[in-house]
Structures are given as structure tokens and as C-alpha cells.
Design an enzyme around this catalytic site. Sequence first.
Site, PDB file in Angstrom:
ATOM      1  N   ALA A   1     -10.913  -6.484  -1.402  1.00 13.87           N
ATOM      2  CA  ALA A   1     -11.761  -5.307  -1.570  1.00 13.87           C
ATOM      3  C   ALA A   1     -11.342  -4.534  -2.804  1.00 13.87           C
ATOM      4  CB  ALA A   1     -11.684  -4.413  -0.345  1.00 13.87           C
TER       5      ALA A   1
ATOM      6  N   GLU B   1      -0.976  -4.714  -9.655  1.00 11.47           N
ATOM      7  CA  GLU B   1      -1.222  -5.468  -8.423  1.00 11.47           C
ATOM      8  C   GLU B   1      -0.285  -6.663  -8.303  1.00 11.47           C
ATOM      9  OE1 GLU B   1      -5.821  -5.032  -7.145  1.00 11.47           O
ATOM     10  OE2 GLU B   1      -5.482  -6.276  -8.914  1.00 11.47           O
TER      11      GLU B   1
ATOM     12  N   GLU C   1      -2.659  -4.820 -13.722  1.00 12.86           N
ATOM     13  CA  GLU C   1      -1.232  -4.740 -14.054  1.00 12.86           C
ATOM     14  C   GLU C   1      -0.382  -4.219 -12.901  1.00 12.86           C
ATOM     15  OE1 GLU C   1      -0.491  -2.620 -17.667  1.00 12.86           O
ATOM     16  OE2 GLU C   1      -1.780  -3.926 -18.836  1.00 12.86           O
TER      17      GLU C   1
ATOM     18  N   ARG D   1       0.854  -1.192   0.000  1.00 10.21           N
ATOM     19  CA  ARG D   1       0.000   0.000   0.000  1.00 10.21           C
ATOM     20  C   ARG D   1       0.885   1.235   0.000  1.00 10.21           C
ATOM     21  NH1 ARG D   1      -4.845  -1.043  -2.023  1.00 10.21           N
ATOM     22  NH2 ARG D   1      -6.114  -2.413  -0.734  1.00 10.21           N
TER      23      ARG D   1
ATOM     24  N   GLU E   1      -8.838 -10.866  -6.875  1.00  8.75           N
ATOM     25  CA  GLU E   1      -7.716 -10.817  -5.936  1.00  8.75           C
ATOM     26  C   GLU E   1      -7.295 -12.185  -5.401  1.00  8.75           C
ATOM     27  OE1 GLU E   1      -8.360  -7.867  -2.910  1.00  8.75           O
ATOM     28  OE2 GLU E   1      -8.277  -6.231  -4.372  1.00  8.75           O
TER      29      GLU E   1
END
Length: 181
Positions: A74, A139, A137, A62, A95
Site C-alpha cells: 500500500a 524503505e 530511500e 512502522r 514494494e
Amino acid sequence: MEEYKRLKRELVANGVILDYYQDTMLIPNGNVAKWDLIDHKGAAAVVAVREDGKLLMVRQYRNALERETLEIPAGGLNGREEPTEAAAVRELEEETGYTCGQVELLNSIYTTVAFCNEKIDIYLARDLKPGKQHLDEDENINVEAYSVEELKQMIFDCKIQDSKTICGILTYAAKFAPESA
């Protein structure tokens, strides 16, 4: 309660997932104030429970925190009109690679009410079936699974600090795993 009145709203900046406004407000005592507003299109999250009772979690970097976090899956809505249930199911598959047979609303939260209107609907997903991740792309997400007790301890030890994740796990524990609440 006396009335607050917005005198003016000015767009300061458009972002990819949010817009930043500055409001000029008339306060009930007669003063005028400048208030910031972050306008967010909304998001959905999911507490995904496997047959063995473990919850699927995602570990990802993050940028705002400059570190990895452990969170429930999420993501943002694809427009304000997208149903949050559909977004939760989509984000779960993207995810984690898992699809689900059953979804129900657990909770709805506003993340930062002082200056942001972001609302996240948190769903419970069951009847999970493993599949393949469909990451964006930008992540890089690792999927992990933990017991409710392990996750609660991480919350109490301040190792999990993400608000939607804390809310989702503790709501699930209180409603569906009361022996661990």
C-alpha cells in the site's frame, strides 16, 4: 438529525503526508466544541494473489508502532487527483517487484473516522509477474507469501493488526475464497 456547523478551521501543522487542523464546531445543542482533523490525501492498497493462491505480503518497520508489521502492499496517492487503481498498481511493483495483468476494486475504507479523512481503496491484483522492487530511500521491505488460511489465523491471533490488511484479506476470503471464509 440536527445540523452541525463549522465556525472556524485553523491549520495547526503541515506534514509530509497529512495536515493537522483544529475545527471550532457549533453542536446542535448550542455548545461549541474544538475538534481535531487530520486531512490525508488518500491511499491505495492491493491484495496480490499469485497463481498458487498465496497472497503477497510486505514486512516493514512502522515508526508509529516502533516495530515491524506484516501488511498488504500500500501507499499514499501522488496527489489527490491520482486514480487509486494506478496507485495500487504502482505500489505493488515498488514494494514487491511484481506487476499484474488484472486489477479490480475489492473495498474502500476510511481508517479513523473520528478525526481523520484518510480513505484507502483496496484492490485485488491477479496475473502477477515477478520483477524488481523499486523502494524509496527510507524503505526496507521484505516480501513474503502466505495462504489465506495462514493470514486469517494471524488476524485471529492478533498478529496482523493493520486495518487495511485485515479488511483486504477478509474481503478477499469472503468474495473469492468462500471455502476459507
